[in-house]
Enzyme design. Structure first.
Site, PDB file in Angstrom:
ATOM      1  N   TYR A   1       0.834  -1.208   0.000  1.00 28.63           N
ATOM      2  CA  TYR A   1       0.000   0.000   0.000  1.00 28.63           C
ATOM      3  C   TYR A   1       0.868   1.257   0.000  1.00 28.63           C
ATOM      4  CZ  TYR A   1      -3.177   3.623   1.658  1.00 28.63           C
ATOM      5  OH  TYR A   1      -3.883   4.787   1.778  1.00 28.63           O
TER       6      TYR A   1
ATOM      7  N   ASP B   1     -10.469   9.573   5.235  1.00 29.83           N
ATOM      8  CA  ASP B   1      -9.152  10.210   5.259  1.00 29.83           C
ATOM      9  C   ASP B   1      -9.291  11.701   5.041  1.00 29.83           C
ATOM     10  OD1 ASP B   1      -6.534  11.046   4.913  1.00 29.83           O
ATOM     11  OD2 ASP B   1      -5.982   9.401   3.613  1.00 29.83           O
TER      12      ASP B   1
ATOM     13  N   ASP C   1      -2.375   5.331  10.043  1.00 28.73           N
ATOM     14  CA  ASP C   1      -3.532   4.743   9.378  1.00 28.73           C
ATOM     15  C   ASP C   1      -3.974   3.497  10.141  1.00 28.73           C
ATOM     16  OD1 ASP C   1      -3.241   6.643   7.415  1.00 28.73           O
ATOM     17  OD2 ASP C   1      -3.184   5.225   5.754  1.00 28.73           O
TER      18      ASP C   1
END
Lengths: 124, 124
Positions: B15, B39, B99
């Site tokens: 990612y 996000d 994240d």
């Protein structure tokens, strides 16, 4: 009114200090009524004050030092990486999870989820 | 069967690499069908493949380098701190969010939530 970033930072710093050197009651006082704790993520969340007190009571007698490594705030939520070192006499046990918290308008913690696994526990 | 910690680590590394140097399609390919992206945390989640492609398409042309700083895995979830540096020619823009992701049995991302705020964007 949503908590300010400064309110959130203060609560996180107090939390780490209370976990490391305070009593279970010191830690639980930072939580809002009805708060939930999922530690580690994937386990059944604790949802009562009694279960929170029990959880933090386990580490209350330990000799620990805590350090905030990284804090990211987004809205009324925060994710932070911190280190907790337990002095076991001849050995030290370090664990450095990433915790995610949400906060109420007063900057009290409404939920905590801790990301870590056994591999993150390091003895030295 | 739940994804292994190794599966999760691989997806996270892919990612970051795809976000930094790949195409929007490279990034979107790491997501499971029906995945959601919030996000930063506190904004309206993106819930369609088109909105994910649009989101990652914005950063596709940028010259970026990515680095995984910390990864904590718990069950089928992970929280990770990573750095994304964008080369703007005379300036560099660094952002290093935390994240949180969940994964399906194949190690594909089912949700992503990014914790950061404007203060975390640093130019140098």
């Amino acid at each position: 009114m949503a908590p300010s970033a400064e309110d959130i930072r203060k609560t996180v710093e107090r939390y780490i200090e209370a976990v490391a050197t305070g009593t279970a009651d010191d830690v639980v006082a930072l939580y809002a009524e009805g708060a939930t704790v999922e530690d580690p993520v994937g386990t059944e969340p604790r949802t009562s004050v009694e279960s929170l007190r029990e959880f933090y009571g386990v580490i209350e007698p330990l000799k620990q030092t805590g350090e905030l490594l990284t804090l990211k705030i987004a809205g009324n939520s925060a994710a932070f990486h911190f280190s907790l070192v337990t002095d076991l006499g001849e050995q030290k046990l370090e664990i450095a999870p990433i915790d995610v918290m949400t906060f109420d308008d007063d900057g009290k913690i409404t939920s905590m989820r801790a990301f870590w696994s056994q591999e993150d526990m390091i003895t030295s």
